[in-house]
Motif scaffolding. Structure first.
Motif, PDB file in Angstrom:
ATOM      1  N   ASN A  65       0.802  -1.224   0.000  1.00 35.97           N
ATOM      2  CA  ASN A  65       0.000   0.000   0.000  1.00 35.97           C
ATOM      3  C   ASN A  65       0.833   1.271   0.000  1.00 35.97           C
ATOM      4  O   ASN A  65       0.392   2.304  -0.507  1.00 35.97           O
ATOM      5  N   GLU A  66       2.037   1.210   0.563  1.00 33.36           N
ATOM      6  CA  GLU A  66       2.863   2.416   0.585  1.00 33.36           C
ATOM      7  C   GLU A  66       3.202   2.896  -0.818  1.00 33.36           C
ATOM      8  O   GLU A  66       3.473   4.088  -1.040  1.00 33.36           O
ATOM      9  N   GLN A  67       3.164   1.987  -1.799  1.00 36.42           N
ATOM     10  CA  GLN A  67       3.447   2.387  -3.173  1.00 36.42           C
ATOM     11  C   GLN A  67       2.409   3.378  -3.693  1.00 36.42           C
ATOM     12  O   GLN A  67       2.736   4.298  -4.453  1.00 36.42           O
ATOM     13  N   MET A  68       1.175   3.216  -3.267  1.00 33.66           N
ATOM     14  CA  MET A  68       0.134   4.166  -3.690  1.00 33.66           C
ATOM     15  C   MET A  68       0.370   5.529  -3.054  1.00 33.66           C
ATOM     16  O   MET A  68       0.109   6.571  -3.673  1.00 33.66           O
ATOM     17  N   TYR A  69       0.885   5.541  -1.822  1.00 32.07           N
ATOM     18  CA  TYR A  69       1.183   6.818  -1.178  1.00 32.07           C
ATOM     19  C   TYR A  69       2.367   7.505  -1.859  1.00 32.07           C
ATOM     20  O   TYR A  69       2.396   8.723  -1.985  1.00 32.07           O
ATOM     21  N   TYR A  70       3.351   6.708  -2.305  1.00 39.25           N
ATOM     22  CA  TYR A  70       4.535   7.273  -2.955  1.00 39.25           C
ATOM     23  C   TYR A  70       4.239   7.789  -4.360  1.00 39.25           C
ATOM     24  O   TYR A  70       4.738   8.828  -4.764  1.00 39.25           O
ATOM     25  N   ARG A  86      -2.360  -1.960  -7.791  1.00 38.56           N
ATOM     26  CA  ARG A  86      -3.540  -2.764  -7.435  1.00 38.56           C
ATOM     27  C   ARG A  86      -3.307  -4.239  -7.745  1.00 38.56           C
ATOM     28  O   ARG A  86      -3.752  -5.119  -6.999  1.00 38.56           O
ATOM     29  N   THR A  87      -2.610  -4.510  -8.830  1.00 40.21           N
ATOM     30  CA  THR A  87      -2.299  -5.908  -9.156  1.00 40.21           C
ATOM     31  C   THR A  87      -1.364  -6.496  -8.107  1.00 40.21           C
ATOM     32  O   THR A  87      -1.528  -7.657  -7.692  1.00 40.21           O
ATOM     33  N   ILE A  88      -0.390  -5.721  -7.663  1.00 38.88           N
ATOM     34  CA  ILE A  88       0.513  -6.162  -6.594  1.00 38.88           C
ATOM     35  C   ILE A  88      -0.287  -6.523  -5.349  1.00 38.88           C
ATOM     36  O   ILE A  88      -0.068  -7.563  -4.718  1.00 38.88           O
ATOM     37  N   LEU A  89      -1.230  -5.674  -4.973  1.00 37.67           N
ATOM     38  CA  LEU A  89      -1.981  -5.855  -3.736  1.00 37.67           C
ATOM     39  C   LEU A  89      -2.927  -7.048  -3.778  1.00 37.67           C
ATOM     40  O   LEU A  89      -3.280  -7.594  -2.724  1.00 37.67           O
ATOM     41  N   ASN A  90      -3.324  -7.464  -4.960  1.00 38.46           N
ATOM     42  CA  ASN A  90      -4.303  -8.551  -5.064  1.00 38.46           C
ATOM     43  C   ASN A  90      -3.747  -9.810  -5.717  1.00 38.46           C
ATOM     44  O   ASN A  90      -4.498 -10.740  -6.006  1.00 38.46           O
ATOM     45  N   ALA A  91      -2.439  -9.843  -5.946  1.00 42.07           N
ATOM     46  CA  ALA A  91      -1.833 -11.032  -6.546  1.00 42.07           C
ATOM     47  C   ALA A  91      -1.984 -12.232  -5.617  1.00 42.07           C
ATOM     48  O   ALA A  91      -1.741 -12.129  -4.410  1.00 42.07           O
ATOM     49  N   ARG A  92      -2.374 -13.371  -6.176  1.00 41.14           N
ATOM     50  CA  ARG A  92      -2.566 -14.579  -5.383  1.00 41.14           C
ATOM     51  C   ARG A  92      -1.318 -15.468  -5.378  1.00 41.14           C
ATOM     52  O   ARG A  92      -1.230 -16.412  -4.607  1.00 41.14           O
ATOM     53  N   ASP A  93      -0.371 -15.184  -6.267  1.00 36.94           N
ATOM     54  CA  ASP A  93       0.852 -15.984  -6.296  1.00 36.94           C
ATOM     55  C   ASP A  93       2.043 -15.067  -6.548  1.00 36.94           C
ATOM     56  O   ASP A  93       1.902 -13.922  -6.984  1.00 36.94           O
ATOM     57  N   VAL A 100       5.582 -10.578  -8.761  1.00 39.74           N
ATOM     58  CA  VAL A 100       6.877 -10.160  -9.301  1.00 39.74           C
ATOM     59  C   VAL A 100       6.685  -9.444 -10.640  1.00 39.74           C
ATOM     60  O   VAL A 100       7.294  -8.392 -10.900  1.00 39.74           O
ATOM     61  N   ALA A 101       5.819  -9.982 -11.503  1.00 40.95           N
ATOM     62  CA  ALA A 101       5.585  -9.359 -12.809  1.00 40.95           C
ATOM     63  C   ALA A 101       5.017  -7.952 -12.648  1.00 40.95           C
ATOM     64  O   ALA A 101       5.443  -7.013 -13.343  1.00 40.95           O
ATOM     65  N   ALA A 102       4.054  -7.790 -11.747  1.00 40.78           N
ATOM     66  CA  ALA A 102       3.449  -6.471 -11.546  1.00 40.78           C
ATOM     67  C   ALA A 102       4.461  -5.475 -10.979  1.00 40.78           C
ATOM     68  O   ALA A 102       4.463  -4.291 -11.348  1.00 40.78           O
ATOM     69  N   THR A 103       5.331  -5.936 -10.085  1.00 40.86           N
ATOM     70  CA  THR A 103       6.342  -5.046  -9.508  1.00 40.86           C
ATOM     71  C   THR A 103       7.363  -4.636 -10.568  1.00 40.86           C
ATOM     72  O   THR A 103       7.779  -3.468 -10.635  1.00 40.86           O
TER      73      THR A 103
END
Length: 609
Positions: free
Chosen positions: A505-510, A537-544, A549-552
């Motif tokens: 979540n800190e990524q959204m603040y940054y 959002r994809t990072i926050l809801n990734a199930r695996d 890693v791909a979203a980051t």
């Protein structure tokens, strides 16, 4: 026959109810929770893997801070407290292991429970949990802490609270939070909210607390005495409730921690050489190699320790405020990055010993590849192709200088970019079509820990002058700097964003656009990117982990190709000079290396024989 029918009906109904309950609760309460997968440590673990469970207790350690303090309440906006205070005097429901990307274990709470989608989380408090005055930690204290910090506390707590739909007691020692958004990290963030004592603040406004209103906590240390802007002394609580917890075994070993305050980093370093403080962290590799040869080091009274880590580089550098023209033009930002002769500056100031940051998550598996985007990373970015900064999909790398003082090749390229953006040299000054000269102000804090910043800007100003750009360097004290930074009164300023192996979540603040023009946003560059927010959002809801890693990596591409920051060198190893009596588990270092949770938490004092 009728009784048999109702017996089978009741059995079927019970089975359906149990099945529904099982699908909601997803098993029994657990001793810990990980962002992805399962916690590495079993329920019966002895101690954290980077702590020495046999470490002796006792001794005194003195640390130094630059600047001052006028508050001992780290949970509200008012005042400026010592940064270490909240970590030593207060606790959370769960505690973090710094040897895993993002895993929490029971601290004030003995267990944590959530559903598969993590739409809610439930905690059960330890019966033995106590505040430093001996009173028990209750569910009422916990709920009050969540609500009060979420509405009256420091703004950093309010983003989480806005996503809580309901909080309620569910048993004598248990409570549940239900969330309003799909965000798998929220269950973990709930475990990291500090817990305060409700009774202390009955009939009082915590947001207006003065220096004398020290919040009562549950942590291993309490404030023993202080002198504003001079020192704070913390004493290990002999009645600390959690001293026998496996999570605490081998930690918080010093009887006394004293924080001394100094006007600048130079004075702090001299105090260390004189034996007044026990350790210093050195951020300049050149200084580490050349300046730590004083007599105490040669006599073995001072030890130089290097602490490696596996965390991302994060971003350290000079951020450009895109709210101000012409910094909203990526070509101008690219020109300013190109004109920053990193190779020469790095060689001059650090002896070339510290490598440059190449992206926000460089030095880790989360960092982007510098060629064209492929696979899942490309799939995530493609829907935003029309709005992405140039190079995001094609591949982007920072421009290289030629290593010479004048950097002619880099300046020629910078001038070409500026010309494309509508800037031309007239009478030795770079002007736009209206004849307005390009003048930039870099805002720096006086006596900051990164002492090279001013020297870097002096070299940089000479390079920009050759392009016809005037760079004004303004040094301010801590209070003025905080005010101007909060109101974005700068063109460039120093920025440091430490990033973890589990960004959330800190990524959204940054980097998020919400409140980007409101005073105090952490999005210093003022970026607005739907693509970046979609990746978060994809990072926050990734199930695996693969999706995470791909979203980051996709987010890293957007940030880096956005050309918002002039990156400088990374801190690929922690450097600590310390008194020989201070020790740490050298053969069991955490993957996060030096940082919160390492020094002073797992160090100990051992007197020389």
């Amino acid at each position: 026959m009728r009784s048999e029918f109702f017996r089978l009906f009741r059995a079927g109904l019970c089975a359906m109810i149990l099945a529904g309950t099982a699908s909601q609760t997803l098993g029994a309460p657990a001793h810990g929770i990980a962002m992805y997968g399962d916690p590495a440590l079993p329920p019966d673990f002895v101690s954290l893997p980077y702590a020495n469970p046999d470490a002796p207790k006792g001794g005194r350690v003195v640390t130094g801070n630059v600047g001052g303090f006028d508050s001992l309440n780290p949970f509200i906006l008012r005042g400026s407290p010592p940064w270490q205070l909240g970590h030593l005097t207060h606790e959370t429901l769960l505690g973090r292991s710094w040897d895993e990307p993002f895993t929490l274990y029971g601290l004030l709470a003995e267990s944590v429970e959530t559903d598969e989608a993590r739409t809610w989380v439930e905690f059960t408090l330890r019966e033995a949990a106590r505040f430093s005055d001996g009173s028990p930690v209750t569910v009422e204290d916990v709920i009050w802490s969540f609500e009060t910090l979420g509405t009256q506390g420091h703004p950093r707590y309010r983003g989480f609270w806005s996503k809580v739909g309901r909080i309620a007691q569910t048993g004598p020692r248990s409570l549940r939070l239900e969330f309003t958004e799909a965000d798998r990290e929220l269950a973990l963030l709930a475990g990291l909210r500090p817990i305060l004592q409700k009774a202390q603040w009955q009939g009082r406004d915590i947001a207006e607390a003065g220096i004398e209103d020290i919040p009562i906590g549950t942590g291993p240390y309490v404030v023993e005495n202080y002198e504003v802007n001079r020192h704070v002394t913390l004493r290990r609580n002999p009645d600390y409730w959690g001293r026998d917890l496996p999570f605490r075994r081998g930690t918080n070993n010093f009887d006394e921690i004293r924080i001394e305050f100094f006007g600048d980093d130079t004075v702090l370093k001299e105090a260390f050489k004189a034996g007044i403080i026990s350790y210093v962290r050195e951020f300049n590799a050149e200084a580490w190699a050349e300046e730590y040869d004083f007599p105490a080091v040669e006599r073995g009274e001072i030890v130089k320790s290097e602490i490696p880590h596996q965390k991302p580089s994060g971003m350290t550098g000079f951020v450009m405020n895109t709210r101000r023209a012409p910094l909203g033009d990526w070509r101008v930002r690219e020109a300013l990055i190109t004109a920053f002769n990193f190779e020469y500056i790095n060689d001059t100031l650090t002896g070339g010993r510290q490598p440059r940051i190449t992206s926000y998550f460089s030095n880790s598996e989360l960092g982007m590849d510098h060629g064209p985007a492929t696979g899942r990373v490309r799939e995530l970015l493609t829907p935003f192709a029309d709005s992405l900064p140039p190079g995001t999909l094609e591949g982007y790398s920072l421009p290289d200088g030629d290593g010479t003082a004048r950097n002619r090749k880099g300046l020629r390229r910078a001038m070409k970019l500026l010309s494309e953006a509508g800037w031309q040299v007239e009478n030795g000054r770079l002007v736009n079509a209206d004849g307005t000269p390009l003048r930039l102000t870099v805002l720096l804090q006086q006596d900051g820990l990164i002492g090279q910043a001013s020297a870097m800007m002096d070299i940089y100003a000479r390079a920009l002058d050759r392009l016809g750009i005037e760079l004004r360097i303004e040094m301010t004290d801590k209070a003025q700097y905080a005010e101007r930074e909060a109101n974005y009164d700068f063109d460039l300023t120093m920025m440091r964003r430490s990033l973890s192996l589990s960004p959330g979540n800190e990524q959204m603040y940054y980097w998020g656009s919400d409140g980007v023009d409101d005073p105090g946003s952490r999005n210093l560059m003022g970026m607005r990117s739907q693509a970046a927010e979609a990746m978060i959002r994809t990072i926050l809801n990734a199930r695996d982990r693969e999706e995470f890693v791909a979203a980051t990596r996709a987010l890293d591409r957007i940030l880096t190709a956005g050309r918002y920051v002039i990156p400088i060198h990374q801190y690929s190893v922690g450097r600590i000079a310390h008194k020989a009596q201070l020790h740490y588990p050298e053969d069991a270092l955490p993957i996060y290396g030096d940082g919160i949770g390492f020094l002073p938490e797992v160090w100990w004092f051992e007197a020389e024989e």
